[in-house]
Motif scaffolding. Sequence first.
Motif, PDB file in Angstrom:
ATOM      1  N   UNK A 194       0.942  -1.192   0.064  1.00  0.00           N
ATOM      2  CA  UNK A 194       0.039  -0.050  -0.031  1.00  0.00           C
ATOM      3  C   UNK A 194       0.811   1.164   0.259  1.00  0.00           C
ATOM      4  N   UNK A 195       1.826   1.210   0.700  1.00  0.00           N
ATOM      5  CA  UNK A 195       2.766   2.528   0.674  1.00  0.00           C
ATOM      6  C   UNK A 195       3.664   2.892  -0.623  1.00  0.00           C
ATOM      7  N   UNK A 196       3.944   1.469  -1.056  1.00  0.00           N
ATOM      8  CA  UNK A 196       4.781   1.630  -2.341  1.00  0.00           C
ATOM      9  C   UNK A 196       3.873   1.893  -3.702  1.00  0.00           C
ATOM     10  N   UNK A 197       2.678   1.407  -3.633  1.00  0.00           N
ATOM     11  CA  UNK A 197       1.977   1.447  -4.982  1.00  0.00           C
ATOM     12  C   UNK A 197       1.227   2.877  -5.219  1.00  0.00           C
ATOM     13  N   UNK A 198       1.102   3.629  -4.044  1.00  0.00           N
ATOM     14  CA  UNK A 198       0.843   4.953  -4.119  1.00  0.00           C
ATOM     15  C   UNK A 198       1.530   5.995  -5.062  1.00  0.00           C
ATOM     16  N   UNK A 199       2.802   5.788  -5.172  1.00  0.00           N
ATOM     17  CA  UNK A 199       3.890   6.425  -5.577  1.00  0.00           C
ATOM     18  C   UNK A 199       3.845   5.968  -7.155  1.00  0.00           C
ATOM     19  N   UNK A 200       3.665   4.625  -7.450  1.00  0.00           N
ATOM     20  CA  UNK A 200       3.548   4.113  -8.618  1.00  0.00           C
ATOM     21  C   UNK A 200       2.436   4.743  -9.555  1.00  0.00           C
ATOM     22  N   UNK A 231       0.636   7.331  -8.860  1.00  0.00           N
ATOM     23  CA  UNK A 231       0.533   8.784  -9.084  1.00  0.00           C
ATOM     24  C   UNK A 231       1.790   9.271 -10.131  1.00  0.00           C
ATOM     25  N   UNK A 232       2.897   8.705 -10.100  1.00  0.00           N
ATOM     26  CA  UNK A 232       4.140   8.947 -10.898  1.00  0.00           C
ATOM     27  C   UNK A 232       3.751   8.441 -12.307  1.00  0.00           C
ATOM     28  N   UNK A 250      -0.701   1.199 -15.649  1.00  0.00           N
ATOM     29  CA  UNK A 250       0.608   0.881 -15.285  1.00  0.00           C
ATOM     30  C   UNK A 250       0.755   0.353 -13.686  1.00  0.00           C
ATOM     31  N   UNK A 251       0.126   0.754 -12.715  1.00  0.00           N
ATOM     32  CA  UNK A 251      -0.146   0.455 -11.489  1.00  0.00           C
ATOM     33  C   UNK A 251      -0.666  -1.055 -11.539  1.00  0.00           C
TER      34      UNK A 251
END
Length: 481
Positions: A101-107, A109-110, A115-116
């Motif tokens: 959950x912490x890592x997927x948010x950046x993917x 949005x970025x 792609x997520x």
Amino acid sequence: MKQAVTMKTQAETEQENDSKSTENQNHFQYSILNQPTTKKGPIGLLLIVASIVASGSGLIFGYELADISGALLQLSTEFHLTCAKQEIIVSAIIMGGIVGSLSSGYIIDRWERRMGIIVTSCCYILGAVILSASTSYAMLMGGRIIVGIGTTSGVIAACIYLSEVAPPDRRGMLVSLTEFMTVIGVLLAYVFNYTFSRISNGWRYMFAIVIPIAVLQVIGIFFLPPSPRFMVKKGNDEKASLVLKKIRSYSNVDDELANIKSSLTNENNYNFLDLFRSNNLRMRFCIGFGLAIFLQATVIWVLLSEIFPVGIKGRAVALIACLNWALNLLIALTFLSVTELIGLMWVLLIYAIVSFIGLPFIIFIVPETKGQTLEEISEQLNQGYNRTPICCTTEHIKRLIPGIFRKQRDASCEKKLMEKLNVRCQLSSMESPCRLSTTLSSCLYPQKIYKTLIPSCLQKVVLCGLCLCPKHRLSCTLDAA
């Protein structure tokens, strides 16, 4: 002559009062309708395919939540697992969910929303391969954590993607499809658990059976349209317009595109830390976290995908999902010990009290988003979120009641009101007959008769149901009860 003039003046005054009364009644009842309306139409084939492919993340997530229950029956014997090790293996997917959950948010949005989904599905495939080929306890743990990272992140990405491509009047249904597929995944897990439970090394098949679905999802995602809002965020307005024309049932998407651009212009300055520094975003975050605590269910993902700005939506939803998983992990680790300490009845009573507290939270705090575009929801929250006033609580609760029950209740109240007032209505100059309920709601009571015959305690109740219908002229005879 003077008497005739006086009578005419009185008639004009009464007519003017009636006209003003009608305007007040119409304004009272229909003021909420003075909002921008959204276009409605059938769901296109491309949008249906996109919803099915994206919601595959929910199917995989539900399957992985439940397949361990059948696999443990064989794993405990083959790997000589103690009860403590079994509990850790079961909880490993939650640990992975917190990290994912912490890592997927950046993917999300970025990069792009699709792609997520691709990254998380590939992560799940890797974890499932490790699980099915495990030869040690360490491999089982590693595989479960990787699967947890992929499945929880995939659900977040799928819900955000569907919320941004769905039309306003279908968004709730399409986003909830992910949750529906989660339940289907749980059901399939129990079916395959039973099927492979009597086969040697059947646990390997349990872990590997869903890999083809994840592979098909990765392939299918490449053929789906991107999020038009993400395209606008990246400055690609022409591609966003083409995407909207493909996924909407109408060809003129200029208004929707203009609203998206206007909303993103206003929200372009938000960053992740504003969730804690900005009063507006902090309130949105509190709403989302409250939903995660009180609901845990289907509606949470629909609302979370709606209330946050596009630029930080992935990280905001991921943070709340992380807190949700941490709460689940805390409950899983303490449930047995707390039950042993105070008893099952008191544990369930505490859970019930927490759930009951969630009811006023939903009524007074959570905004209504049904039928609104994401831009309208964001604009409403940007202007300052207003909590429901006490005087509007009844109307707010009425909107929460399903239509079929509300109609039954209104019909019952209407019947009692008619009996109280002894209303006898006769139709005149009507093109077609109408029901008695329509008769009551379509009447315009003269101001003098209305104030004279209807008790003051019932005037406000009756006023809410009155409107002026130009097609139906009704003459009503009212008798005091």
